[in-house]
Design an enzyme around this catalytic site. Structure first.
Site, mmCIF file in Angstrom:
data_model
loop_
_atom_site.group_PDB
_atom_site.id
_atom_site.type_symbol
_atom_site.label_atom_id
_atom_site.label_comp_id
_atom_site.label_asym_id
_atom_site.label_seq_id
_atom_site.Cartn_x
_atom_site.Cartn_y
_atom_site.Cartn_z
ATOM 1 N N CYS A 38 0.821 -1.194 -0.070
ATOM 2 C CA CYS A 38 0.010 -0.129 -0.035
ATOM 3 C C CYS A 38 0.775 1.145 -0.028
ATOM 4 O O CYS A 38 0.416 2.366 -0.133
ATOM 5 C CB CYS A 38 -1.051 -0.152 1.203
ATOM 6 S SG CYS A 38 -1.897 -1.602 1.203
ATOM 7 N N HIS A 86 -3.097 6.623 2.439
ATOM 8 C CA HIS A 86 -3.633 5.407 1.819
ATOM 9 C C HIS A 86 -5.094 5.081 2.619
ATOM 10 O O HIS A 86 -5.297 5.473 3.685
ATOM 11 C CB HIS A 86 -2.751 4.154 2.133
ATOM 12 C CG HIS A 86 -3.240 2.948 2.080
ATOM 13 N ND1 HIS A 86 -3.957 2.555 0.937
ATOM 14 C CD2 HIS A 86 -3.348 1.932 2.884
ATOM 15 C CE1 HIS A 86 -4.119 1.201 0.905
ATOM 16 N NE2 HIS A 86 -3.829 1.001 2.230
ATOM 17 N N ASN A 142 -10.203 -0.786 0.090
ATOM 18 C CA ASN A 142 -8.826 -0.508 -0.030
ATOM 19 C C ASN A 142 -8.206 -1.126 -1.301
ATOM 20 O O ASN A 142 -8.335 -2.250 -1.384
ATOM 21 C CB ASN A 142 -8.168 -1.336 1.411
ATOM 22 C CG ASN A 142 -6.760 -1.500 1.491
ATOM 23 O OD1 ASN A 142 -5.928 -1.168 0.523
ATOM 24 N ND2 ASN A 142 -6.098 -1.630 2.483
HETATM 25 N N1 COA Z 1 -18.230 -8.928 9.347
HETATM 26 C C1 COA Z 1 -18.820 -9.125 10.836
HETATM 27 N N2 COA Z 1 -17.970 -9.578 11.804
HETATM 28 C C2 COA Z 1 -16.723 -9.391 11.593
HETATM 29 C C3 COA Z 1 -16.007 -9.391 10.197
HETATM 30 C C4 COA Z 1 -17.011 -8.978 9.309
HETATM 31 N N3 COA Z 1 -16.606 -8.697 8.011
HETATM 32 N N4 COA Z 1 -14.773 -9.528 10.411
HETATM 33 C C5 COA Z 1 -14.530 -9.873 11.568
HETATM 34 N N5 COA Z 1 -15.785 -10.043 12.310
HETATM 35 C C6 COA Z 1 -15.731 -10.365 13.770
HETATM 36 C C7 COA Z 1 -14.711 -10.874 14.489
HETATM 37 O O1 COA Z 1 -14.681 -12.224 14.120
HETATM 38 C C8 COA Z 1 -14.833 -10.709 15.877
HETATM 39 O O2 COA Z 1 -15.737 -11.419 16.484
HETATM 40 P P1 COA Z 1 -15.600 -12.007 17.906
HETATM 41 O O3 COA Z 1 -15.365 -11.026 18.756
HETATM 42 O O4 COA Z 1 -16.856 -12.910 18.060
HETATM 43 O O5 COA Z 1 -14.234 -12.790 17.754
HETATM 44 C C9 COA Z 1 -15.346 -9.341 15.743
HETATM 45 O O6 COA Z 1 -15.888 -8.864 14.544
HETATM 46 C C10 COA Z 1 -14.240 -8.023 16.320
HETATM 47 O O7 COA Z 1 -13.098 -8.500 15.316
HETATM 48 P P2 COA Z 1 -11.926 -7.467 15.380
HETATM 49 O O8 COA Z 1 -10.852 -8.313 14.261
HETATM 50 O O9 COA Z 1 -11.312 -7.324 16.794
HETATM 51 O O10 COA Z 1 -12.492 -6.301 14.737
HETATM 52 P P3 COA Z 1 -11.750 -4.773 14.856
HETATM 53 O O11 COA Z 1 -12.822 -3.704 15.578
HETATM 54 O O12 COA Z 1 -10.216 -4.793 15.292
HETATM 55 O O13 COA Z 1 -11.946 -4.419 13.337
HETATM 56 C C11 COA Z 1 -10.577 -4.347 11.147
HETATM 57 C C12 COA Z 1 -11.266 -5.149 12.226
HETATM 58 C C13 COA Z 1 -10.046 -5.188 10.263
HETATM 59 C C14 COA Z 1 -11.757 -3.359 10.497
HETATM 60 C C15 COA Z 1 -9.567 -3.429 11.997
HETATM 61 O O14 COA Z 1 -8.613 -4.328 12.622
HETATM 62 C C16 COA Z 1 -8.702 -2.727 10.860
HETATM 63 O O15 COA Z 1 -9.160 -1.950 10.212
HETATM 64 N N6 COA Z 1 -7.363 -2.982 10.956
HETATM 65 C C17 COA Z 1 -6.485 -2.429 10.037
HETATM 66 C C18 COA Z 1 -6.846 -2.742 8.486
HETATM 67 C C19 COA Z 1 -6.191 -2.413 7.584
HETATM 68 O O16 COA Z 1 -5.995 -0.875 7.384
HETATM 69 N N7 COA Z 1 -5.548 -2.983 6.705
HETATM 70 C C20 COA Z 1 -4.691 -2.813 5.611
HETATM 71 C C21 COA Z 1 -3.506 -1.934 6.030
HETATM 72 S S1 COA Z 1 -2.799 -1.508 4.189
#
Ligand code: COA
Length: 325
Positions: free
Chosen positions: A112, A250, A280
Site C-alpha cells: 500500500c 492510503h 482498500n
Molecule cells: N463482519 C462481521 N463480523 C466480523 C467481520 C465482518 N466482516 N470481520 C471480523 N468480524 C468479527 C470478528 O470475528 C470478531 O468477532 P469475535 O469478537 O466474536 O471474535 C469481531 O468481529 C471483532 O473483530 P476484530 O478483528 O477485533 O475487529 P476490529 O474492531 O479490530 O476491526 C478491522 C477489524 C480489520 C476493521 C481493523 O482491525 C482494521 O481496520 N485493521 C487495519 C486494517 C487495515 O487497515 N489493513 C490494511 C492496511 S494496508
C-alpha cells in the site's frame, strides 16, 4: 537539474460494484459492521479485466489528456502487489498494450506504499535526465482474497490510478520525503507466498496463499508509526499541518484517518476520503484519490498546492512525500 512535474492524473475502476449488502448475502457480515468499522460501503470487483488491463486504461487516458503519442514515454513504473504474472511484469504488459515501445518498464512492490515509493523513484529518474514517465498504481486484489474469510474479504477492492510525470517543472516536486520499511514485522500482512519445490521434495502442493492480516497489529502500526512519519517529514520541510492543503493518505480505514488527523492536530476535513466507494485498493488508492480530487476541482496541478501523500501497509512499508503540485 530538471524538475519533475505531475502534468496529468487519471484513474480507472472496473464497472462491477459489490456493495456491503451484496457481501452479506455470501458471508456472515453486515453493512453496519463493515461501514462502522472501516468506512467502506462498496468496492469495484473486476469480472474480466486483469491488473495490466486496468493500468493500461489509465496509461491510455494519461496519453489522451496530454495529447501525446505512446512513443514519447521514456518509462513506466507500475506499483502493484497483484501483478498479472511475475514475468512479464505488469508494467511490461502495459508498455505493450499502450504501444510505448521506447519506454523501459518495471513493477515496484511495496504494497500500500507502492505508489509513494514509485513516485519518489520516478522523480529521481526525471532529475537524472529522462523526459517523461508514467507512474501507475494498479491492483486486482480480488484474485488474492479468500472469499470465505470475512475479516479480510470485506476490506479490499480493485482499481488503478496514475500520473504522467514530465521534466517541465519550475520547482522541486517533492519538498521532503521519508520512506520506511520494517521487514521484521512483515508477517502481520501477507499474500501469495510460494512454497519451495513441493512436487520435487514430495510435499503436498499447498493451496493458494490468500491475503492474511492481523488486523489489530496493522491498525496499531498505522496509528502509531505513520503519524510520526508524517510529522517528521513535515519537520524536515519546516512545515506545519496547517500549511498543507490536503492529506492524501492510503485508504484503508476511515477510523485510521480520524486518529491520524487527531495525532497530527490537523483538520479532519483536509484528509480526502474515498474508501466508501472503492475499499482498500492498496497501491492504487492514493493515485485514485489524487485523480478524483483533480477531476472534481478540489486540487489543481497548477496552483502551487502542498499535499501530503502517505502510504502504509505490507512489508511493513510506510512513507510520506510532501508534494508541491
Ligand atoms: N463482519 C462481521 N463480523 C466480523 C467481520 C465482518 N466482516 N470481520 C471480523 N468480524 C468479527 C470478528 O470475528 C470478531 O468477532 P469475535 O469478537 O466474536 O471474535 C469481531 O468481529 C471483532 O473483530 P476484530 O478483528 O477485533 O475487529 P476490529 O474492531 O479490530 O476491526 C478491522 C477489524 C480489520 C476493521 C481493523 O482491525 C482494521 O481496520 N485493521 C487495519 C486494517 C487495515 O487497515 N489493513 C490494511 C492496511 S494496508
Amino acid at each position: 537539474m530538471p524538475f519533475a512535474k505531475i502534468t496529468q492524473t487519471a484513474h480507472y475502476v472496473p464497472d462491477n460494484i459489490v456493495s456491503n449488502d451484496d457481501l452479506a448475502k455470501i458471508m456472515d457480515t453486515s453493512d453496519e459492521w463493515i461501514y462502522s468499522r472501516t468506512g467502506i460501503k462498496q468496492r469495484h470487483i473486476t469480472v474480466d479485466e486483469n491488473t495490466s488491463d486496468l493500468a493500461a486504461k489509465v496509461g491510455e487516458q494519461l496519453l489522451l489528456q496530454a495529447d501525446l503519442s505512446a512513443d514519447q514515454i521514456d518509462f513506466i513504473i507500475v506499483a502493484t502487489i497483484s501483478p498479472d504474472s511475475s514475468m512479464p511484469s505488469t508494467a511490461a504488459l502495459v508498455q505493450a498494450k499502450i504501444g510505448a515501445h521506447r519506454a523501459f518498464a518495471y513493477d515496484l512492490t511495496a504494497a500500500c506504499s507502492g505508489f509513494v515509493f514509485a513516485l519518489s523513484t520516478a522523480e529521481k529518474l526525471i532529475a537524472g535526465g529522462y523526459t517523461r514517465g508514467m507512474v501507475i498504481g494498479a491492483e486486482v486484489l480480488s484474485k488474492s482474497l479468500d472469499w470465505s474469510d470475512r475479516s479480510t474479504a470485506v476490506l479490499f477492492g480493485d482499481g488503478a490510478g496514475g500520473v504522467l510525470l514530465e521534466n517541465t517543472g519550475t520547482k522541486p516536486l517533492i519538498i521532503a520525503e521519508h520512506l520506511r520499511t520494517d521487514g521484521s514485522r512483515g508477517n502481520s500482512l501477507t499474500s501469495n507466498h510460494l512454497e519451495l519445490q513441493p512436487e520435487l521434495l514430495g510435499r503436498s502442493k499447498p493451496v493458494a496463499e490468500f491475503i492474511k492480516m492481523d488486523g489489530r497489529a496493522i491498525f496499531d502500526f498505522a496509528v502509531r508509526d505513520v503519524p510520526k512519519n508524517i510529522q517528521e517529514t513535515l519537520e524536515k520541510a519546516s512545515l506545519k499541518p496547517e500549511d498543507i492543503d490536503y492529506f492524501l493518505l492510503h485508504q484503508a480505514n476511515s477510523r485510521i484517518l480520524d486518529k491520524m488527523a487527531k495525532k497530527l492536530g490537523a483538520e479532519r476535513s483536509k484528509f480526502l476520503q474515498n474508501m466508501q466507494d472503492y475499499g482498500n485498493t492498496s497501491a492504487a488508492s492514493i493515485p485514485i484519490l489524487l485523480s478524483e480530487a483533480v477531476k472534481n476541482g478540489k486540487l489543481s496541478l497548477d496552483r502551487n498546492s502542498k499535499i501530503v501523500q502517505t502510504g502504509f501497509g505490507g512489508g511493513l512499508t510506510w512513507g510520506t512525500l510532501i508534494v508541491n503540485l
